[in-house]
Design a protein around this motif. Structure first.
Motif, PDB file in Angstrom:
ATOM      1  N   GLN A 124       1.074  -1.556   0.225  1.00 51.17           N
ATOM      2  CA  GLN A 124      -0.269   0.081   0.288  1.00 51.17           C
ATOM      3  C   GLN A 124       0.361   1.490   0.023  1.00 51.17           C
ATOM      4  O   GLN A 124       0.523   2.461  -0.912  1.00 51.17           O
ATOM      5  CB  GLN A 124      -0.761   0.071   1.381  1.00 51.17           C
ATOM      6  N   SER A 125       1.948   1.284   1.035  1.00 56.04           N
ATOM      7  CA  SER A 125       3.100   2.316   0.726  1.00 56.04           C
ATOM      8  C   SER A 125       3.891   2.566  -0.460  1.00 56.04           C
ATOM      9  O   SER A 125       4.694   2.642   0.234  1.00 56.04           O
ATOM     10  CB  SER A 125       3.297   2.523   2.705  1.00 56.04           C
ATOM     11  N   GLY A 126       4.023   1.054  -1.106  1.00 56.97           N
ATOM     12  CA  GLY A 126       4.904   1.655  -2.309  1.00 56.97           C
ATOM     13  C   GLY A 126       6.189   0.513  -1.866  1.00 56.97           C
ATOM     14  O   GLY A 126       6.808  -0.148  -2.662  1.00 56.97           O
ATOM     15  N   GLY A 127       6.060  -0.421  -0.994  1.00 56.25           N
ATOM     16  CA  GLY A 127       7.124  -1.469  -0.205  1.00 56.25           C
ATOM     17  C   GLY A 127       6.880  -2.891  -1.183  1.00 56.25           C
ATOM     18  O   GLY A 127       5.387  -3.003  -1.370  1.00 56.25           O
ATOM     19  N   GLN A 128       8.093  -3.080  -0.665  1.00 53.12           N
ATOM     20  CA  GLN A 128       8.097  -4.875  -1.642  1.00 53.12           C
ATOM     21  C   GLN A 128       7.892  -5.987  -0.434  1.00 53.12           C
ATOM     22  O   GLN A 128       8.967  -5.318   0.643  1.00 53.12           O
ATOM     23  CB  GLN A 128       9.300  -4.588  -1.799  1.00 53.12           C
ATOM     24  N   SER A 129       7.404  -6.544  -0.661  1.00 55.37           N
ATOM     25  CA  SER A 129       7.577  -8.363   0.360  1.00 55.37           C
ATOM     26  C   SER A 129       8.553  -9.229  -1.197  1.00 55.37           C
ATOM     27  O   SER A 129       8.253  -9.398  -2.324  1.00 55.37           O
ATOM     28  CB  SER A 129       5.917  -8.717   0.378  1.00 55.37           C
ATOM     29  N   ALA A 130       9.349 -10.075  -0.346  1.00 52.29           N
ATOM     30  CA  ALA A 130       9.867 -11.104  -0.232  1.00 52.29           C
ATOM     31  C   ALA A 130       9.878 -12.401  -0.152  1.00 52.29           C
ATOM     32  O   ALA A 130      10.201 -12.609   1.372  1.00 52.29           O
ATOM     33  CB  ALA A 130      11.600 -10.902  -0.592  1.00 52.29           C
ATOM     34  N   LEU A 131       8.706 -13.629  -0.367  1.00 58.05           N
ATOM     35  CA  LEU A 131       8.662 -14.360   0.212  1.00 58.05           C
ATOM     36  C   LEU A 131      10.164 -15.631  -0.448  1.00 58.05           C
ATOM     37  O   LEU A 131      10.378 -15.623  -1.866  1.00 58.05           O
ATOM     38  CB  LEU A 131       7.522 -15.353  -0.107  1.00 58.05           C
ATOM     39  N   ILE A 132      10.540 -15.870   0.293  1.00 60.48           N
ATOM     40  CA  ILE A 132      11.461 -17.150  -0.165  1.00 60.48           C
ATOM     41  C   ILE A 132      11.875 -18.469   0.273  1.00 60.48           C
ATOM     42  O   ILE A 132      10.688 -18.918   1.213  1.00 60.48           O
ATOM     43  CB  ILE A 132      13.184 -17.103   0.699  1.00 60.48           C
ATOM     44  N   ALA A 133      11.391 -18.912  -0.580  1.00 62.50           N
ATOM     45  CA  ALA A 133      10.899 -20.387  -0.867  1.00 62.50           C
ATOM     46  C   ALA A 133      12.405 -22.227  -0.547  1.00 62.50           C
ATOM     47  O   ALA A 133      12.885 -21.961  -1.237  1.00 62.50           O
ATOM     48  CB  ALA A 133       9.696 -20.941  -2.010  1.00 62.50           C
ATOM     49  N   PRO A 134      12.203 -23.221  -0.232  1.00 57.34           N
ATOM     50  CA  PRO A 134      12.897 -23.745  -0.520  1.00 57.34           C
ATOM     51  C   PRO A 134      12.972 -24.659  -0.924  1.00 57.34           C
ATOM     52  O   PRO A 134      14.266 -25.177  -1.851  1.00 57.34           O
ATOM     53  CB  PRO A 134      12.146 -25.141   0.938  1.00 57.34           C
ATOM     54  N   THR A 135      11.958 -24.310  -2.341  1.00 57.59           N
ATOM     55  CA  THR A 135      12.614 -25.252  -3.880  1.00 57.59           C
ATOM     56  C   THR A 135      11.528 -24.532  -4.538  1.00 57.59           C
ATOM     57  O   THR A 135      10.736 -23.980  -4.461  1.00 57.59           O
ATOM     58  CB  THR A 135      11.572 -26.966  -3.626  1.00 57.59           C
ATOM     59  N   GLU A 136      12.560 -25.040  -5.806  1.00 65.01           N
ATOM     60  CA  GLU A 136      11.205 -24.407  -7.276  1.00 65.01           C
ATOM     61  C   GLU A 136      10.377 -24.361  -7.218  1.00 65.01           C
ATOM     62  O   GLU A 136       9.643 -23.206  -7.171  1.00 65.01           O
ATOM     63  CB  GLU A 136      12.544 -24.621  -8.388  1.00 65.01           C
ATOM     64  N   VAL A 137      10.246 -25.429  -7.399  1.00 64.25           N
ATOM     65  CA  VAL A 137       8.663 -25.934  -7.430  1.00 64.25           C
ATOM     66  C   VAL A 137       7.105 -25.733  -6.435  1.00 64.25           C
ATOM     67  O   VAL A 137       6.657 -24.489  -7.122  1.00 64.25           O
ATOM     68  CB  VAL A 137       8.664 -27.505  -7.191  1.00 64.25           C
ATOM     69  N   LEU A 138       7.788 -25.418  -5.204  1.00 66.70           N
ATOM     70  CA  LEU A 138       6.600 -24.247  -4.272  1.00 66.70           C
ATOM     71  C   LEU A 138       6.981 -23.046  -5.108  1.00 66.70           C
ATOM     72  O   LEU A 138       6.053 -22.292  -4.564  1.00 66.70           O
ATOM     73  CB  LEU A 138       7.627 -24.710  -2.967  1.00 66.70           C
ATOM     74  N   ALA A 139       8.100 -22.091  -5.231  1.00 63.18           N
ATOM     75  CA  ALA A 139       8.156 -21.033  -5.723  1.00 63.18           C
ATOM     76  C   ALA A 139       7.819 -20.620  -6.648  1.00 63.18           C
ATOM     77  O   ALA A 139       6.811 -19.776  -6.783  1.00 63.18           O
ATOM     78  CB  ALA A 139      10.181 -20.700  -5.921  1.00 63.18           C
ATOM     79  N   MET A 199      16.197 -32.213 -11.708  1.00 58.87           N
ATOM     80  CA  MET A 199      15.379 -32.231 -12.825  1.00 58.87           C
ATOM     81  C   MET A 199      15.615 -30.678 -12.984  1.00 58.87           C
ATOM     82  O   MET A 199      15.554 -30.065 -12.169  1.00 58.87           O
ATOM     83  CB  MET A 199      13.733 -32.838 -13.062  1.00 58.87           C
ATOM     84  N   PRO A 200      15.642 -30.252 -14.487  1.00 59.59           N
ATOM     85  CA  PRO A 200      16.085 -28.256 -14.825  1.00 59.59           C
ATOM     86  C   PRO A 200      14.728 -28.375 -14.439  1.00 59.59           C
ATOM     87  O   PRO A 200      13.832 -28.565 -13.849  1.00 59.59           O
ATOM     88  CB  PRO A 200      15.914 -29.082 -16.603  1.00 59.59           C
ATOM     89  N   GLY A 201      14.370 -27.237 -13.859  1.00 63.85           N
ATOM     90  CA  GLY A 201      13.885 -26.430 -13.568  1.00 63.85           C
ATOM     91  C   GLY A 201      12.254 -26.281 -13.896  1.00 63.85           C
ATOM     92  O   GLY A 201      11.376 -25.985 -13.250  1.00 63.85           O
ATOM     93  N   ASP A 202      13.051 -26.110 -15.320  1.00 66.34           N
ATOM     94  CA  ASP A 202      11.661 -26.413 -16.670  1.00 66.34           C
ATOM     95  C   ASP A 202      10.936 -26.786 -16.621  1.00 66.34           C
ATOM     96  O   ASP A 202       9.490 -27.350 -16.487  1.00 66.34           O
ATOM     97  CB  ASP A 202      11.734 -25.217 -17.536  1.00 66.34           C
ATOM     98  N   GLU A 203      11.369 -27.978 -16.553  1.00 67.01           N
ATOM     99  CA  GLU A 203      10.930 -29.462 -16.424  1.00 67.01           C
ATOM    100  C   GLU A 203      10.597 -29.601 -15.145  1.00 67.01           C
ATOM    101  O   GLU A 203       8.937 -30.045 -15.588  1.00 67.01           O
ATOM    102  CB  GLU A 203      12.117 -30.562 -16.948  1.00 67.01           C
ATOM    103  N   LYS A 204      10.619 -29.668 -13.864  1.00 67.11           N
ATOM    104  CA  LYS A 204       9.759 -29.688 -12.394  1.00 67.11           C
ATOM    105  C   LYS A 204       8.738 -28.810 -12.639  1.00 67.11           C
ATOM    106  O   LYS A 204       7.218 -29.383 -12.267  1.00 67.11           O
ATOM    107  CB  LYS A 204      11.369 -29.648 -11.550  1.00 67.11           C
ATOM    108  N   ASP A 205       8.657 -27.217 -13.505  1.00 70.02           N
ATOM    109  CA  ASP A 205       7.519 -27.071 -13.068  1.00 70.02           C
ATOM    110  C   ASP A 205       6.423 -27.337 -14.366  1.00 70.02           C
ATOM    111  O   ASP A 205       5.351 -27.266 -13.807  1.00 70.02           O
ATOM    112  CB  ASP A 205       8.349 -25.207 -13.693  1.00 70.02           C
TER     113      ASP A 205
END
Length: 715
Positions: A312-327, A541-547
């Motif tokens: 709302q005030s222009g701030g950013q949020s960063a969510l870090i996840a343990p796997t590429e699939v989850l991200a 597996m490569p990230g795009d293949e997992k996704d």
């Protein structure tokens, strides 16, 4: 006479050789670390250890008496073989030494001592080959009365094959008499009220007690020291965070628009936890909150609403996840929840190491410019090249999968950003108090309505081999009903035991029998699976293949997904009804519960089949049975604590904390920990920098370094 403090380097106090041995065996470098290596038990000279009960193959320390000693020439080589018989009044065993005939002058009949070595067997009799030993001193006998000598406890220390118990005792005896300036961590009034010893006396009596009745008071005092120092360190950490100034992030139009388009009512817990977070975000200091909740309880919704408040005030949020699939799934899920109006405005952006160079540059530019106000990624977020315009909120998904350094690296990319830690692994009250004492803890217990629930069953194929075939029949039946299934394996390929995930807890070093490769091969040749679409998924597996595989499974283009624990967290496919976990005994309780949470997420009833060959009544089998018995993650967390012990739950091995618990027991000492915490809160409320409590400040500095203090916030 030289004097030593707890900070004195060991080489100054015990000499270079012993200091090197202590460092190699126990990673000790100071006198304080040596004196923190407490005896694990005490022997009594008048009550000799029972030799008959000694287990073959284990390193043991016993108290015994020499019965006889003799020498004879060795066969085929020069020198003599020394054979010594020792006994304890009920049994005997032999000691053998090769080429050391001088030992018969020491080991004369009637002398008592401590003997240590690995128990072997020769011609049906137990023996120690080249054991370490220390004979009781005649001088000591002369100095003490016979009664006092007989009743004086002998400390037996945790030892290794290269550094024996009495070598530790020898080092302790060198430093203890000359120890000065021991800091007193407990306030005098509190120590007196609790009936505890002063710190110097407690150390003396635990290492060199004159009688057995001196040991328990010393232990009680040092147990309170551990609890008090740990709680004070964690509470001080919380205070330091609150000394920082944070940018207030009041709610506004974005959050109101999002709530208006939600197709469901938030649960009571989502409402209360959400209100608490909303208040944190407008406080003058950074939020530092842990939200724990069952799989599927709505933690992501709570986190997304916090992100909207920051945006709302222009701030950013960063969510870090343990796997590429989850991200990747988080980004899709958030875009779907935000809808066609809010998603383009906030521009959720995925940033992972598997993105192509051009795509990653575009994503990084959106993040650096502030165009993207919601950023989701893996360790790529930690890269020096990843910068933010105004990072206001850090969200750590599945805290136990990240190191402290990684969390702090991300936090440092903003100016005192708020931190929200999410975990789907419920935490017992005592562990939350002991490990997450510097975080505010919120719990989401109520689950969203409309879920059909999960039924769990153990398939004990060791006792009932025919059940293995029935497992695959049952999966095929579910697929014919239009549903989907997961098959989870402990490794990628059992032939090499290759795994791309954290090694599951196990007592047995046995090789894995079922990997993704083997399970997929089994199903490819199974007659019931000719028309069933089976695919594999694992972390290598490569990230795009997992996704692509995960998206195909989510669309319903795959019927059965054979995977490693890469599907453990965050994978949301409401049509998935069945979870088969092969070699379920290779996983921990919380991991099994997490995996099971991938099914039963929609209106389709969930079925979890825990396949195991573990013998009944073993700890491995108990874990599996416990998970099958309940779907209550909070109940399982307590069971897990009982089965595994707090050493594993606290993650000492992973964090590398030298100051890990020594005498304190999280379950048994819950009341003591609560008492210590209350007193620490009172003290820190008046004196947060501990200027008036130099003993406590010194104890924290000596036993909990800044890095270790941060590591204590890991689970």
């Amino acid at each position: 006479m030289a004097s030593y403090s707890l900070d004195t380097p060991l080489h100054e106090a015990v000499g270079d050789n012993l200091a090197k041995g202590l460092k190699r065996a126990f990673h000790m470098t100071t006198v304080g670390e040596l004196l923190g290596h407490y005896p694990r038990r005490y022997a009594n000279r008048g009550e000799l250890t029972h030799i008959a009960a000694l287990p073959v193959g284990e390193l043991v320390t016993i108290v015994a008496e020499v019965r006889s000693a003799s020498t004879r020439p060795m066969r085929g080589r020069r020198g003599e073989l020394v054979e010594v018989v020792i006994g304890d009044g009920e049994g005997t065993m032999s000691l053998t030494f090769f080429g050391q005939s001088w030992r018969v002058k020491d080991l004369t009949a009637g002398r008592q001592g401590i003997f240590s070595g690995k128990v072997g067997e020769y011609r049906g009799q137990k023996q120690l080959t080249h054991p370490d030993y220390q004979l009781f001193d005649d001088e000591g006998t002369a100095r003490l009365t016979a009664e006092a000598w007989r009743n004086r406890p002998i400390p037996i220390y945790p030892a290794t094959s290269t550094f024996s118990s009495w070598q530790v005792k020898k080092c302790v005896d060198l430093v203890l008499p000359a120890l000065t300036g021991v800091p007193e961590p407990l306030p005098d009034a509190f120590r007196a009220a609790q009936g505890l010893l002063d710190a110097r006396t407690a150390l003396t009596r635990i290492h060199d007690p004159e009688s057995f009745d001196q040991i328990d008071p010393a232990r009680e005092t040092l147990r309170m020291h551990e609890a008090f120092v740990l709680q004070a360190a964690l509470l001080q950490q919380r205070h330091f965070v609150r000394m920082m100034s944070a940018t207030a992030r009041p709610p506004g139009d974005l959050l109101a628009r999002f709530d208006a388009r939600l197709p469901f009512e938030r649960t009571p817990d989502q409402l209360s936890v959400g209100d608490r977070i909303a208040a944190d975000l407008v406080a003058p200091w950074p939020m530092n909150r842990l939200v724990q909740g069952e799989v599927g309880s709505g933690k992501t919704l709570v986190a997304l609403r916090a992100m909207l408040q920051v945006a709302q005030s222009g701030g950013q949020s960063a969510l870090i996840a343990p796997t590429e699939v989850l991200a990747a799934q988080h980004v899709r899920s958030m875009a779907r929840m935000l809808g066609p109006e809010l998603a383009p405005e906030l521009m959720p952006t995925l940033l992972t190491g598997q993105l192509g160079a051009a795509e990653r540059r575009r994503a990084a530019l959106r993040v650096a410019s502030g165009q993207s106000r919601i950023v989701v990624g893996t360790h790529a977020l930690l890269s020096e090249s990843t910068t933010f315009a105004d990072l206001g909120l850090v969200v750590v998904d599945e805290q136990h999968r990240f190191g402290v350094d990684q969390r702090e690296t991300l936090r440092a990319k903003g100016s005192s950003p708020h931190v929200l830690v999410l975990t789907a692994t419920p935490i017992p009250r005592t562990v939350a108090m002991t490990v997450f004492g510097d975080l505010d803890v919120s719990t989401i217990r109520t689950m969203p309505g409309g879920r059909a629930g999960i039924s769990s069953f153990v398939a004990p194929v060791g006792e009932k081999p025919a059940w293995f075939a029935r497992v695959w029949e049952r999966v095929a039946e579910e697929v014919r009903l239009g549903r989907q299934a997961f098959v989870v394996c402990p490794a990628i390929d059992a032939a090499t035991d290759a795994t791309d995930e954290e090694r599951p807890e196990t007592e047995e070093p046995a090789r894995t029998r079922w990997g993704v490769v083997q399970a997929a091969a089994l199903l490819s040749g199974h007659p019931d699976y000719r028309d069933i679409r089976v695919e594999i998924l694992h972390g290598k597996m490569p990230g795009d293949e997992k996704d692509a595989v995960m998206q195909a499974f989510a669309r319903g283009d795959i019927d059965v997904l054979v995977a490693t624990t890469v599907v453990e967290v965050g994978v949301d496919v409401p049509n998935a009804s069945t979870m088969v976990i092969l070699e379920a005994d290779r996983f921990g309780v919380s991991q099994l519960h997490q995996l099971r949470g991938r099914v039963g997420r929609g209106s389709v009833p969930g079925l979890c089949l825990l396949v195991t060959e573990a013998d009944p009544f073993t700890p491995a089998r108990q874990r599996v049975e416990a998970v099958a018995a309940t779907t209550d993650g909070f109940e399982l967390a307590e069971v897990d604590l009982e089965l595994r012990g707090e050493g594993d739950v606290l993650g000492d091995a992973q964090s590398g904390v030298r100051s890990s618990l020594r005498l304190l027991r999280v379950v048994a000492d819950a009341d003591l920990i609560a008492t210590a915490r209350a007193e620490a809160e009172r003290l820190l409320a008046d004196d947060p920098t501990l200027d008036g409590a130099p003993g406590l400040a010194a104890a924290i500095a000596g036993r909990v370094s800044q890095r270790e203090r941060a590591a204590l916030a890991k689970n």
